[in-house]
Design an enzyme around this catalytic site. Structure first.
Site, PDB file in Angstrom:
ATOM      1  N   ALA A  46       0.821  -1.203   0.000  1.00  0.00           N
ATOM      2  CA  ALA A  46       0.000   0.000   0.000  1.00  0.00           C
ATOM      3  C   ALA A  46       0.864   1.266   0.000  1.00  0.00           C
ATOM      4  CB  ALA A  46      -0.931  -0.012   1.206  1.00  0.00           C
ATOM      5  N   ASP A  67      10.347  -5.626  -3.916  1.00  0.00           N
ATOM      6  CA  ASP A  67       9.252  -6.283  -3.193  1.00  0.00           C
ATOM      7  C   ASP A  67       9.371  -7.793  -3.353  1.00  0.00           C
ATOM      8  OD1 ASP A  67       6.358  -5.338  -1.935  1.00  0.00           O
ATOM      9  OD2 ASP A  67       6.343  -7.367  -2.752  1.00  0.00           O
ATOM     10  N   ARG A  78      -6.308  -1.034  -1.434  1.00  0.00           N
ATOM     11  CA  ARG A  78      -5.405   0.050  -0.996  1.00  0.00           C
ATOM     12  C   ARG A  78      -4.090   0.119  -1.772  1.00  0.00           C
ATOM     13  NH1 ARG A  78      -5.272  -4.382   1.543  1.00  0.00           N
ATOM     14  NH2 ARG A  78      -3.359  -5.337   2.299  1.00  0.00           N
ATOM     15  N   LYS A  93       4.749  -8.051  -7.268  1.00  0.00           N
ATOM     16  CA  LYS A  93       4.405  -6.632  -7.135  1.00  0.00           C
ATOM     17  C   LYS A  93       5.441  -5.717  -7.774  1.00  0.00           C
ATOM     18  CE  LYS A  93       1.545  -7.186  -3.051  1.00  0.00           C
ATOM     19  NZ  LYS A  93       1.351  -6.888  -1.622  1.00  0.00           N
ATOM     20  N   CYS A 195      -2.000  -5.328   9.744  1.00  0.00           N
ATOM     21  CA  CYS A 195      -3.188  -5.190   8.886  1.00  0.00           C
ATOM     22  C   CYS A 195      -4.134  -6.366   9.122  1.00  0.00           C
ATOM     23  CB  CYS A 195      -2.823  -5.189   7.421  1.00  0.00           C
ATOM     24  SG  CYS A 195      -1.467  -4.139   6.996  1.00  0.00           S
ATOM     25  N   CYS A 254      22.656   5.133  15.741  1.00  0.00           N
ATOM     26  CA  CYS A 254      23.318   6.350  15.241  1.00  0.00           C
ATOM     27  C   CYS A 254      24.231   6.981  16.275  1.00  0.00           C
ATOM     28  CB  CYS A 254      22.292   7.340  14.693  1.00  0.00           C
ATOM     29  SG  CYS A 254      21.409   8.306  15.932  1.00  0.00           S
TER      30      CYS A 254
END
Lengths: 350, 81
Positions: A46, A67, A78, A93, A195, A254
Site C-alpha cells: 500500500a 518487493d 489500498r 508486485k 493489517c 546512530c
C-alpha cells in the site's frame, strides 16, 4: 532519463511538470534535481504504491522498486498500482509496479527487484540511491533499513500505517534522530497490531503517502523546509500532530554505531506476511537459482501447478504454495511458521 | 499534581478512550507515570514498553520529570505499510 529539453509522453517536459515547477519550492532547478535523483522504495504494498506513484509522476529520474510478494485480490482496496489482471496472473508486485509506473511516466527509469530485503542484500539494494523510502510492512525490514542507511549515509523516511493511523519520520543519518532514537528496541512479532488484526483504510495510506513523498521531494531538491521529528495522524479521530525528536546520544545505532540488524547473520527462516494468512520460507542455505520448470514437472502429479515468467504456483495439500527462482516460497493457508517449514520441506526440499 | 495522558492507535483501542487525567506525586518522571499506568491498566502493560513518550509535544526520556498540567502521549511504533 529526461532532460529539460526532451520530448516524451506526448508533451514537452516543461509542460509535463508545469504545475509542479510553478510551485516556488520546486521551480525549474528543483525539477532538474528530481530528474537526476535516484530513489529506492523498499516494499511495494500500500505505502510503496502511494510513494512510487507520487514520485514517478513527479519526475524522479530513477526508481528502484523492491518487493518480495505477488499481487492478490485483497491488495486492491489500498495498493493503488495494481489491478485485477495483476491479481489473476499473480504478478510479482515489483514487476506489476514497474509496468504501471512505466505507463504513467516513460521518462522515469524503473528498476524492479523481486526479492526479500535482507542483511545479505541490503547494501546492494541501496547502492547508488540518494534516498530510501520505507514501504515495508514489518519491523525486521525497517530496523535493517535504518542500520543500512546510517552505515551508507543515505537519508530514509519511515512510514507506518495501520487502521486509520499513520506515522512519518525523516531520518538524515547522524544529523537527525534515527528510528532507534525513537524506538530503541525492535518490536517483536506479535506485540504490535498488523493489517491482519487491525485492518487498514486506504485514506491513511494516501495521507501518509502524501506527507512522506512531499518530504522526499524536499530532501531531493535540497529544501530547508524539511520536517523534523515524528509526525502522526489519526484520520478517524481527526488528529494530526508532530513531536520534536532530538537525536539520542546513547542510541545504539546512530549514537554508538552498532548496526546489529545489518550485522546479524540471517537467523530467521520464516516471516509471517501482513494480512495474508501466509508465511514466507526463505532457506538459509541457498544453492543456485531454482529450476521452476523442473520443480513444476515434479509437483504436477501432486496438485494443480501453474507457472509464469516469475514464479511457480501449486495447490498442494490444501495450501497454496508460491515458489520464486531464488528458492523463497510463500505458503498460504497458515500463519504458523512450523507448518510452513514442513510444507516447504515436503514439496520443495529442505 | 495532575498530568493529562493521551492515547494513540493501539493504546487508545486498549484503553477505550482518547485521554485521561492521572494524579502523580510532585516531581514524578515519565517512567513513573508509565509504571503506574501499566499497573492500573493491564491492557497497556504489554504495549507501553515499545512506545515512545512525548511531553508537551517533545520527545521525553524515562527520567524526564513531569509537571502539573503536562500533556503526556505514548506513541506506539506502527508496523503496517
Amino acid at each position: 532519463m529526461s532532460d529539460s529539453q526532451g520530448q516524451h509522453g506526448g508533451g514537452h517536459v516543461s509542460d509535463r511538470y508545469s504545475r509542479q515547477t510553478l510551485f516556488a519550492g520546486i521551480g525549474p532547478e528543483g525539477q532538474r534535481r528530481l530528474a537526476s535523483a535516484s530513489v529506492a522504495i523498499i516494499g511495494c504494498g500500500a505505502m510503496g504504491s502511494a510513494l512510487a506513484n507520487n514520485l514517478a509522476r513527479a519526475g524522479i529520474g530513477r526508481l528502484r522498486v523492491v518487493d518480495r510478494d505477488f499481487v492478490e485480490v485483497n491488495n486492491l482496496q489500498r495498493q493503488t498500482l495494481y489491478d485485477e489482471a495483476d491479481a489473476a496472473s499473480a504478478t510479482p508486485k515489483a514487476v506489476a509496479a514497474a509496468n504501471r509506473l512505466r505507463a504513467v511516466n516513460s521518462a522515469v527509469e524503473i528498476e524492479p527487484v523481486v526479492s526479500d530485503f535482507t542483511a545479505d542484500n541490503a547494501l546492494d539494494l541501496l547502492d547508488g540511491v540518494d534516498l530510501a523510502l520505507d514501504g515495508t510492512d514489518n519491523f525486521e525490514a525497517r530496523y535493517l533499513l535504518n542500520d543500512a542507511c546510517l552505515k551508507m549515509g543515505i537519508p530514509w523516511i519511515y512510514s507506518g500505517v495501520i487502521a486509520a493511523y499513520g506515522v512519518s519520520m525523516t531520518v538524515q543519518p547522524h544529523a537527525t534522530a534515527c528510528l532507534r532514537c525513537a524506538f530503541p528496541e525492535r518490536p517483536l512479532p506479535g506485540t504490535t497490531p498488523t493489517c491482519d488484526t487491525a485492518g487498514i483504510l486506504n485514506g491513511i495510506v494516501a495521507a501518509i503517502g502524501g506527507v512522506t513523498s512531499t518530504e522526499a521531494l524536499k530532501l531531493l531538491v535540497g529544501s530547508e523546509q524539511l520536517a523534523r521529528g515524528l509526525f502522526w495522524m489519526d484520520l478517524w479521530e481527526n488528529i494530526a500532530e508532530r513531536i520534536e525528536l532530538p537525536r539520542q546520544p546513547d542510541c545504539p545505532a546512530c549514537g554508538l554505531g552498532e548496526y546489529e540488524y545489518l550485522d546479524a547473520a540471517l537467523s530467521e527462516e520464516t516471516a509471517t506476511l501482513c494480512g495474508r494468512n501466509a508465511v514466507q520460507v526463505r532457506p538459509l542455505q541457498r544453492g543456485g537459482a531454482l529450476d521452476l520448470a523442473e520443480l513444476g514437472r515434479r509437483l504436477a502429479p501432486l496438485g494443480e501447478v501453474a507457472t509464469n515468467e516469475y514464479l511457480l504456483r501449486a495447490k498442494l495439500d490444501g495450501y497454496e504454495v508460491t515458489v520464486f527462482p531464488d528458492a523463497r516460497a510463500i505458503i498460504k493457508g497458515t500463519d504458523e511458521p512450523s507448518v510452513a517449514r514442513t510444507v516447504y520441506a515436503r514439496y520443495i526440499g529442505s | 499534581m495532575q498530568v493529562r495522558i493521551r492515547y494513540f492507535a493501539a493504546l487508545r483501542e486498549a484503553v477505550g478512550e482518547a485521554e485521561e487525567a492521572l494524579d502523580l506525586p510532585d516531581g514524578a518522571t515519565v517512567a513513573q507515570a508509565r509504571g503506574l499506568l501499566a499497573e492500573r491498566r493491564p491492557a497497556l502493560a504489554k504495549l507501553l514498553p515499545a512506545c515512545a513518550a512525548a511531553v508537551n509535544r517533545g520527545y521525553a526520556q524515562a527520567e524526564t520529570p513531569l509537571s502539573d498540567g503536562a500533556e503526556l502521549v505514548f506513541i506506539p511504533p506502527l508496523g503496517g505499510g
